[in-house]
Design a protein around this motif. Structure first.
Motif, PDB file in Angstrom:
ATOM      1  N   SER A  79      16.401  -1.107 -50.309  1.00  0.00           N
ATOM      2  CA  SER A  79      16.606  -1.668 -51.651  1.00  0.00           C
ATOM      3  C   SER A  79      15.377  -1.470 -52.551  1.00  0.00           C
ATOM      4  O   SER A  79      15.311  -2.040 -53.639  1.00  0.00           O
ATOM      5  N   ASN A  84      18.342  -5.531 -55.606  1.00  0.00           N
ATOM      6  CA  ASN A  84      18.798  -6.136 -54.347  1.00  0.00           C
ATOM      7  C   ASN A  84      17.595  -6.597 -53.514  1.00  0.00           C
ATOM      8  O   ASN A  84      16.558  -5.935 -53.498  1.00  0.00           O
ATOM      9  N   VAL A  88      20.956  -2.108 -49.710  1.00  0.00           N
ATOM     10  CA  VAL A  88      22.041  -1.647 -50.592  1.00  0.00           C
ATOM     11  C   VAL A  88      23.113  -1.031 -49.701  1.00  0.00           C
ATOM     12  O   VAL A  88      22.804  -0.277 -48.777  1.00  0.00           O
ATOM     13  N   THR A 120      22.162   1.124 -58.805  1.00  0.00           N
ATOM     14  CA  THR A 120      21.493   0.623 -57.606  1.00  0.00           C
ATOM     15  C   THR A 120      21.735   1.529 -56.412  1.00  0.00           C
ATOM     16  O   THR A 120      20.813   1.854 -55.653  1.00  0.00           O
ATOM     17  N   GLU A 121      22.975   1.945 -56.237  1.00  0.00           N
ATOM     18  CA  GLU A 121      23.310   2.782 -55.079  1.00  0.00           C
ATOM     19  C   GLU A 121      22.694   4.172 -55.191  1.00  0.00           C
ATOM     20  O   GLU A 121      22.276   4.769 -54.187  1.00  0.00           O
TER      21      GLU A 121
END
Length: 227
Positions: A79, A84, A88, A120-121
């Motif tokens: 992360s 996060n 993740v 985020t991913e």
């Protein structure tokens, strides 16, 4: 397992008063994702990619992916440089020889995808695989707000719906002749369609009906030309 569920045998083996399996699966996003993609991954890579490509709303979706190297359902990535706190977890990560693919799935077909989650991913993918310097694409399936392809940095985010995947699968199922080469593919696709059914998608009575109609039409043509 799917046939035990469809025939209500699984509940009898365990305790049907406690677990009604079809009702249990119907709302589950994770079950839908693993059922559909798990079944698709049994197909040859070319056929798998064709189904994904034709399900995408963007005709510019890459036509080739190379060979499938490996895949991971719900991998847990670093992360670092994301909001996060622990890790993740994209829904599915596919590695082909020509590109990597992240799939983020939502249970319903409309209005659940989140751009921040895509960011985020993709950042987490970079944490894990940036040194591989591969071409990455992102697929948002279900929960889309519109059909237009978006871009997160250099990564294209393509969109599709579960209903569209089902439509393509049904179309290809009917394309296959019943010969020795395609019999196993038809069985895989037929079970896949049933997986859609236990997750609440309407498949109608088309499967048997169209097979009968097509066979009847084919026999009629044979008689006509013979005469």
């Amino acid at each position: 397992m799917i046939h035990a569920i469809l025939r209500n045998k699984l509940g009898q083996s365990l305790d049907s008063s406690v677990v009604h399996w079809k009702e249990l699966f119907r709302p589950s996003e994770d079950s839908l994702t693993s059922s559909v993609f798990g079944q698709l991954l049994y197909l040859p890579t070319e056929l798998f990619w064709r189904i994904i490509s034709e399900s995408c709303f963007d005709n510019s979706f890459p036509k080739e992916c190379g060979d499938l190297i490996e895949y991971f359902f719900w991998p847990r990535w670093s992360s670092k440089e994301t909001s996060n706190s622990i890790y993740v977890e994209p829904d599915l990560f596919l590695r082909f020889t020509k590109r990597d693919v992240i799939i983020e799935a939502k249970r319903n077909d409309e209005k659940q995808q989140n751009v921040n989650q895509w960011n985020t991913e993709i950042q987490s993918y970079k944490n894990e695989y940036a040194s591989d310097n591969k071409n990455l694409i992102f697929i948002a399936i279900g929960g889309i707000w519109d059909k237009k392809t978006e871009h997160v940095g250099k990564v294209s985010v393509y969109k599709m719906t579960w209903s569209r995947v089902l439509h393509v699968v049904k179309k290809i199922y009917l394309e296959f002749d019943i010969d020795s080469k395609n019999k196993s593919y038809k069985r895989i696709l037929r079970d896949l369609i049933e997986y859609f059914r236990i997750h609440g998608f309407f498949i109608g009575e088309w499967l048997n009906t169209l097979e009968l109609e097509r066979n009847h039409f084919s026999k009629s043509l044979q008689i006509l030309f013979k005469e």
